[in-house]
Scaffold this motif. Structure first.
Motif, PDB file in Angstrom:
ATOM      1  N   GLU A 135     -47.900 -31.032  40.896  1.00 54.18           N
ATOM      2  CA  GLU A 135     -48.148 -32.402  41.320  1.00 54.18           C
ATOM      3  C   GLU A 135     -46.996 -32.959  42.149  1.00 54.18           C
ATOM      4  O   GLU A 135     -47.221 -33.635  43.145  1.00 54.18           O
ATOM      5  CB  GLU A 135     -48.401 -33.291  40.112  1.00 54.18           C
ATOM      6  N   SER A 158     -47.485 -32.113  45.754  1.00 54.43           N
ATOM      7  CA  SER A 158     -48.774 -32.285  46.415  1.00 54.43           C
ATOM      8  C   SER A 158     -48.618 -33.173  47.650  1.00 54.43           C
ATOM      9  O   SER A 158     -47.806 -34.101  47.658  1.00 54.43           O
ATOM     10  CB  SER A 158     -49.796 -32.889  45.453  1.00 54.43           C
ATOM     11  N   THR A 166     -50.578 -35.436  48.780  1.00 54.65           N
ATOM     12  CA  THR A 166     -50.946 -36.827  48.515  1.00 54.65           C
ATOM     13  C   THR A 166     -49.802 -37.563  47.830  1.00 54.65           C
ATOM     14  O   THR A 166     -49.465 -38.691  48.199  1.00 54.65           O
ATOM     15  CB  THR A 166     -52.228 -36.890  47.658  1.00 54.65           C
ATOM     16  N   ARG A 167     -49.201 -36.919  46.853  1.00 51.91           N
ATOM     17  CA  ARG A 167     -48.068 -37.542  46.160  1.00 51.91           C
ATOM     18  C   ARG A 167     -46.925 -37.795  47.138  1.00 51.91           C
ATOM     19  O   ARG A 167     -46.319 -38.868  47.141  1.00 51.91           O
ATOM     20  CB  ARG A 167     -47.612 -36.651  45.005  1.00 51.91           C
ATOM     21  N   THR A 216     -56.265 -43.848  43.718  1.00 49.95           N
ATOM     22  CA  THR A 216     -55.623 -42.565  44.030  1.00 49.95           C
ATOM     23  C   THR A 216     -54.130 -42.633  43.718  1.00 49.95           C
ATOM     24  O   THR A 216     -53.558 -41.696  43.158  1.00 49.95           O
ATOM     25  CB  THR A 216     -55.847 -42.179  45.504  1.00 49.95           C
ATOM     26  N   TYR A 223     -53.598 -42.291  40.147  1.00 44.64           N
ATOM     27  CA  TYR A 223     -53.854 -40.930  39.684  1.00 44.64           C
ATOM     28  C   TYR A 223     -52.558 -40.117  39.702  1.00 44.64           C
ATOM     29  O   TYR A 223     -52.323 -39.270  38.847  1.00 44.64           O
ATOM     30  CB  TYR A 223     -54.920 -40.261  40.566  1.00 44.64           C
ATOM     31  N   HIS A 224     -51.703 -40.395  40.678  1.00 44.95           N
ATOM     32  CA  HIS A 224     -50.453 -39.652  40.843  1.00 44.95           C
ATOM     33  C   HIS A 224     -49.257 -40.317  40.154  1.00 44.95           C
ATOM     34  O   HIS A 224     -48.269 -39.640  39.846  1.00 44.95           O
ATOM     35  CB  HIS A 224     -50.150 -39.466  42.331  1.00 44.95           C
ATOM     36  N   PHE A 225     -49.326 -41.612  39.921  1.00 39.46           N
ATOM     37  CA  PHE A 225     -48.241 -42.356  39.264  1.00 39.46           C
ATOM     38  C   PHE A 225     -48.856 -43.279  38.230  1.00 39.46           C
ATOM     39  O   PHE A 225     -49.717 -44.088  38.558  1.00 39.46           O
ATOM     40  CB  PHE A 225     -47.448 -43.175  40.291  1.00 39.46           C
TER      41      PHE A 225
END
Length: 195
Positions: free
Chosen positions: A3, A6, A8-9, A43, A46-48
């Motif tokens: 992650e 990634s 997106t992150r 979104t 989702y990552h944080f």
């Protein structure tokens, strides 16, 4: 792909970095970061799991690049350890003259979070400052400077003092004056008095 790596992150952290550094963490909403990243807030979450985690990731992303930049300035400077230490300040003064320079993101964030000492970003900032001090002590030691740990701490105080005074005066000359002081401290800790 983990992650932390990634795309997106990374996109979210890059967007947060632009906004948090330019405007401060308190003035930037999660909605603004998501919009800057071109993603939905869902979104982002989702990552944080929280804005606090995003702030910590912003600072964590600045740790190694900032350390490498300062190490590069030190290594590239000609002359002894005194000139190498002074070069950090000279280059900070040069950077501070840029219109987009806002100072030390770690200290600015810590000031905004002063009433929250357990905040994850404070821990990241503390680790960054310790990493820099440890690196500087090693760099000074490799140059044959006596008492490198104590000297590194004194130089860190000069640097962070400059970052603080720059928030008030916006005058890069403070970095140059502190650089001369750092060079004097280094010369005082060399066997011959000359670095």
């Amino acid at each position: 792909m983990p992650e932390a790596q990634s795309p997106t992150r990374k996109r979210i952290v890059d967007a947060a970095t632009r906004l948090f550094y330019a405007e401060g963490i308190g003035r930037v909403s999660v909605d603004a970061v998501a919009e800057e990243a071109g993603l939905t807030k869902r979104t982002l979450y989702y990552h944080f799991k929280s804005k606090d985690d995003l702030i910590a990731a912003y600072l964590d992303g600045r740790d190694q690049p900032n350390l490498k930049r300062m190490a590069g300035w030190f290594d590239a400077a000609e002359g002894g350890a005194d000139r190498k230490a002074e070069a950090i300040f000279i280059n900070l003064a040069r950077a501070a003259r840029h219109s987009k320079w806002k100072g030390c993101g770690f200290l600015r964030t810590a000031a905004e979070l002063a009433s929250m000492p357990g905040h994850p970003a404070i821990k990241v900032g503390s680790r960054h400052k310790s990493n820099f001090e440890t690196w500087l002590a090693g760099a000074l030691s490799s140059q044959g400077v006596e008492e490198p740990q104590a000297l590194a701490r004194e130089i860190v105080l000069l640097i962070d003092g400059c970052f603080s005074i720059m928030l008030i005066h916006r005058n890069p000359d403070y970095f140059e004056a502190a650089g001369r002081a750092a060079a004097t401290l280094v010369r005082a800790r060399t066997s011959s008095g000359k670095a």
